[in-house]
Design a protein around this motif. Structure first.
Motif: not given
Length: 84
Positions: A36-53, A58-67
């Motif tokens: 079984e194969v599920r296709a999708g798209k992979c995006l890489v965002m480069y973000i300045e932040a104080p920690s990986p968390e 921030e990436a999830l917030k951007i993804a939600k706001e930008a739909r």
């Protein structure tokens, strides 16, 4: 610090995935693979932040706001966070 956040945008498991079906049936099945194969798209965002968390949040917030995905049919998930 700068982080690379890898996001996957794909159909929810309950939603039919025609692209994944085509890959599974028309390409891999011809080679003898029954998967079984599920296709999708992979995006890489480069973000300045104080920690990986913080970069992940921030990436999830951007993804939600930008739909970047339709919340009714897509799931947006973080695959990896790495120093960039």
């Amino acid at each position: 610090m700068r982080y690379a956040v890898y996001l996957n945008v794909a159909y929810k498991p309950s939603i039919r995935d025609p692209e994944g079906e085509t890959i599974a049936n028309d390409l891999l099945a011809r080679l003898g693979y029954s998967v079984e194969v599920r296709a999708g798209k992979c995006l890489v965002m480069y973000i300045e932040a104080p920690s990986p968390e913080a970069a992940q949040a921030e990436a999830l917030k951007i993804a939600k706001e930008a739909r970047l995905g339709n919340p009714n049919v897509h799931v947006v998930e973080v695959l990896k966070v790495a120093e960039a």
